[in-house]
Motif scaffolding. Structure first.
Motif, PDB file in Angstrom:
ATOM      1  N   LEU A  82      22.141  29.701  52.027  1.00  0.00           N
ATOM      2  CA  LEU A  82      21.272  29.851  53.279  1.00  0.00           C
ATOM      3  C   LEU A  82      20.466  28.462  53.555  1.00  0.00           C
ATOM      4  O   LEU A  82      20.079  28.482  54.510  1.00  0.00           O
ATOM      5  CB  LEU A  82      20.106  31.076  52.838  1.00  0.00           C
ATOM      6  CG  LEU A  82      20.693  32.392  52.849  1.00  0.00           C
ATOM      7  CD1 LEU A  82      19.695  33.625  52.311  1.00  0.00           C
ATOM      8  CD2 LEU A  82      21.558  32.738  54.222  1.00  0.00           C
ATOM      9  N   ALA A  83      20.414  27.684  52.463  1.00  0.00           N
ATOM     10  CA  ALA A  83      19.675  26.458  52.769  1.00  0.00           C
ATOM     11  C   ALA A  83      20.683  25.556  53.419  1.00  0.00           C
ATOM     12  O   ALA A  83      19.890  24.269  53.612  1.00  0.00           O
ATOM     13  CB  ALA A  83      19.176  25.839  51.386  1.00  0.00           C
ATOM     14  N   ARG A  84      21.887  25.743  53.744  1.00  0.00           N
ATOM     15  CA  ARG A  84      22.706  24.745  54.401  1.00  0.00           C
ATOM     16  C   ARG A  84      22.492  24.747  55.767  1.00  0.00           C
ATOM     17  O   ARG A  84      23.293  24.283  56.513  1.00  0.00           O
ATOM     18  CB  ARG A  84      24.408  25.214  54.564  1.00  0.00           C
ATOM     19  CG  ARG A  84      24.684  24.707  52.885  1.00  0.00           C
ATOM     20  CD  ARG A  84      25.933  25.323  52.848  1.00  0.00           C
ATOM     21  NE  ARG A  84      26.956  24.742  53.679  1.00  0.00           N
ATOM     22  CZ  ARG A  84      28.416  25.190  54.142  1.00  0.00           C
ATOM     23  NH1 ARG A  84      28.656  26.397  53.574  1.00  0.00           N
ATOM     24  NH2 ARG A  84      28.892  24.585  54.903  1.00  0.00           N
ATOM     25  N   HIS A 194      20.609  37.159  51.676  1.00  0.00           N
ATOM     26  CA  HIS A 194      21.971  36.761  51.702  1.00  0.00           C
ATOM     27  C   HIS A 194      23.052  37.992  52.000  1.00  0.00           C
ATOM     28  O   HIS A 194      24.001  37.863  52.891  1.00  0.00           O
ATOM     29  CB  HIS A 194      22.434  36.076  50.507  1.00  0.00           C
ATOM     30  CG  HIS A 194      24.042  35.315  50.522  1.00  0.00           C
ATOM     31  ND1 HIS A 194      24.859  36.206  50.333  1.00  0.00           N
ATOM     32  CD2 HIS A 194      24.699  34.354  50.985  1.00  0.00           C
ATOM     33  CE1 HIS A 194      26.265  35.505  50.281  1.00  0.00           C
ATOM     34  NE2 HIS A 194      25.595  34.388  50.615  1.00  0.00           N
ATOM     35  N   ALA A 195      22.395  39.007  51.280  1.00  0.00           N
ATOM     36  CA  ALA A 195      23.445  40.362  51.526  1.00  0.00           C
ATOM     37  C   ALA A 195      23.057  40.802  52.972  1.00  0.00           C
ATOM     38  O   ALA A 195      24.182  41.500  53.566  1.00  0.00           O
ATOM     39  CB  ALA A 195      22.988  41.416  50.374  1.00  0.00           C
ATOM     40  N   TYR A 196      21.871  40.660  53.128  1.00  0.00           N
ATOM     41  CA  TYR A 196      21.522  41.224  54.597  1.00  0.00           C
ATOM     42  C   TYR A 196      22.245  40.544  55.611  1.00  0.00           C
ATOM     43  O   TYR A 196      22.923  41.188  56.672  1.00  0.00           O
ATOM     44  CB  TYR A 196      19.884  41.192  54.884  1.00  0.00           C
ATOM     45  CG  TYR A 196      19.578  41.601  56.410  1.00  0.00           C
ATOM     46  CD1 TYR A 196      19.431  43.146  56.452  1.00  0.00           C
ATOM     47  CD2 TYR A 196      19.537  40.680  57.361  1.00  0.00           C
ATOM     48  CE1 TYR A 196      18.926  43.441  57.943  1.00  0.00           C
ATOM     49  CE2 TYR A 196      19.150  41.119  58.613  1.00  0.00           C
ATOM     50  CZ  TYR A 196      19.042  42.600  58.703  1.00  0.00           C
ATOM     51  OH  TYR A 196      18.666  43.013  60.076  1.00  0.00           O
ATOM     52  N   PHE A 197      22.151  39.362  55.886  1.00  0.00           N
ATOM     53  CA  PHE A 197      22.814  38.454  56.866  1.00  0.00           C
ATOM     54  C   PHE A 197      24.416  38.591  56.732  1.00  0.00           C
ATOM     55  O   PHE A 197      25.088  38.562  57.967  1.00  0.00           O
ATOM     56  CB  PHE A 197      22.538  36.787  56.703  1.00  0.00           C
ATOM     57  CG  PHE A 197      21.075  36.857  57.392  1.00  0.00           C
ATOM     58  CD1 PHE A 197      20.814  37.201  58.525  1.00  0.00           C
ATOM     59  CD2 PHE A 197      20.199  36.121  56.387  1.00  0.00           C
ATOM     60  CE1 PHE A 197      19.071  37.055  58.948  1.00  0.00           C
ATOM     61  CE2 PHE A 197      18.579  36.024  56.873  1.00  0.00           C
ATOM     62  CZ  PHE A 197      18.376  36.617  58.386  1.00  0.00           C
ATOM     63  N   THR A 198      24.841  38.793  55.599  1.00  0.00           N
ATOM     64  CA  THR A 198      26.351  39.022  55.342  1.00  0.00           C
ATOM     65  C   THR A 198      26.710  40.259  56.357  1.00  0.00           C
ATOM     66  O   THR A 198      27.700  40.175  56.869  1.00  0.00           O
ATOM     67  CB  THR A 198      26.851  38.965  54.191  1.00  0.00           C
ATOM     68  OG1 THR A 198      26.603  37.749  53.443  1.00  0.00           O
ATOM     69  CG2 THR A 198      28.195  39.145  53.834  1.00  0.00           C
TER      70      THR A 198
END
Length: 409
Positions: A82-84, A194-198
């Motif tokens: 997510l920091a990318r 991460h799971a939410y946005f995936t």
């Protein structure tokens, strides 16, 4: 000066400005020991801040090994993914990533949101008025400053309203120093985001709409973004889309409630005066306390005795630059009139940054505040604080700043 800077300290979070003023007396940038055991250069001078933000020798790609060493884990891999986002990239990647989102924040598209922002504001003010009638007190952050920008950015991006409470908690954690939270809270938040946005991106692939996330998912299918970049972009746009505007609305409301003459002047002065209130809040109470971290790619002489070595971690402290007395007379005073045309206008503040990473959402943040603040205080002319302003808790950390709670009656 303390032996080290602890961003999790509640006293520092509430009022960091004396520390920044003492730091500035040492020069426009100074090397500081941080509570996590690392060192960084903090840039506090206005001119030097502008210079750093437009200087390619200060890379936005995070320095290796910054902060405490962290073992490999699912949460750390989620954070790394997510920091990318584009704030942590340099040209040409930054140019490519920014271009994909610029169309959603053009003046025409932002201004077209005015009727919707007005309706959302009126609805929230009506709910707040009803709560005050029933319960006598309410938290202006929870009831007004948070829901308005999260509803607006949620519509732009395509985030369901039902998810906003969880997203607020998770983004609060990842934007705060780990020392200010319970053990494991930050890791849990990174994993949850991460799971939410995936899952959200998967939903947009199956059922696209006319929102920005759907557009980005389509662009990814056409080769515009890889999966990691897509996740990082989703996180950044949500976090940046509501967090700073929430702090702008909360800080402006606090200043007006504690400066009744300025509130009366805004009520008399109309749109120009309200716009000045917004600009002075952005300067005086910068919703972004600091930029994202940078690192020097070579030795840089900033002048004034500040020579930063290569591979050093550097933080431009916007809150400090915006109170540099060399550019803002009486910098600690809340004086909206300094932004009026009749007074010659102050130097431009740096609340939205400067240079290639200037905030894409600046026009939207200003529009929301210009609509919301007069409607709030016109509908509730007797609104007062229900707490000592000197005791209000503030957001910890060096990234974003604003009151966590704002009790009113």
């Amino acid at each position: 000066m303390p032996a080290h800077l602890d961003p999790a300290d509640p006293g520092f979070a509430r009022d960091p400005y004396p520390y920044y003023a003492r730091l500035r007396e040492q020069g426009p940038a100074a090397r500081v020991a941080l509570a996590n055991g690392s060192h960084a250069w903090l840039v506090t001078g206005y001119e030097q801040a502008r210079a750093v933000l437009s200087d390619a020798r200060f890379s936005n790609v995070p320095p290796r090994g910054a902060g405490r060493p962290k073992p490999d884990s699912p949460a750390e891999r989620a954070r790394g993914c997510l920091a990318r986002h584009m704030l942590n990239t340099d040209a040409p990647d930054h140019v490519r990533l920014r271009r994909l989102t610029t169309a959603a924040f053009t003046p025409r598209r932002v201004d077209a949101l005015r009727p919707r922002i007005e309706r959302l504001t009126d609805g929230l003010v009506a709910e707040l008025s009803g709560r005050l009638a029933r319960e006598r007190t309410a938290d202006l952050v929870d009831a007004f400053a948070f829901p308005l920008p999260v509803l607006v950015i949620g519509e732009v991006l395509g985030v369901p309203e039902a998810d906003r409470a969880d997203l607020r908690e998770w983004t609060y954690r990842v934007g705060s120093p780990a020392d200010a939270l319970e053990r494991g809270a930050v890791d849990e938040a990174w994993s949850s985001l991460h799971a939410y946005f995936t899952a959200l991106i998967g939903h947009k692939r199956r059922s696209p709409g006319d929102d920005l996330f759907s557009t980005l998912v389509h662009d990814a299918a056409e080769g515009g973004l890889d999966d990691g970049e897509l996740l990082a972009m989703a996180f950044l746009l949500l976090f940046a889309g509501y967090e700073t505007t929430m702090n702008l609305l909360a800080s402006a409301s606090l200043q007006l409630l504690t400066h009744p003459r300025e509130l009366a002047a805004a009520r008399r002065g109309g749109p120009e005066r309200w716009a000045a209130v917004v600009e002075e809040t952005l300067r005086h109470g910068s919703p972004l306390e600091g930029t994202t971290w940078r690192r020097t790619t070579e030795r840089v002489d900033l002048g004034g005795g500040a020579v930063i070595p290569a591979e050093a971690s550097v933080l431009v402290v916007l809150a400090a630059a915006n109170r540099d007395p060399a550019h803002f007379p009486d910098p600690d005073a809340f004086r909206p009139d300094r932004h009026l045309a009749a007074t010659g206008r102050a130097a431009p503040h740096l609340a939205f940054g400067h240079g290639p990473h200037f905030c894409l959402g600046s026009r939207l943040a200003r529009l929301e505040a210009a609509i919301a603040l007069p409607r709030l205080f016109e509908a509730l002319p007797d609104l007062t604080l229900a707490a000592d302003p000197l005791e209000l808790p503030y957001r910890p950390g060096l990234l974003v700043r604003g009151p966590r709670r704002l009790p009113v009656r």
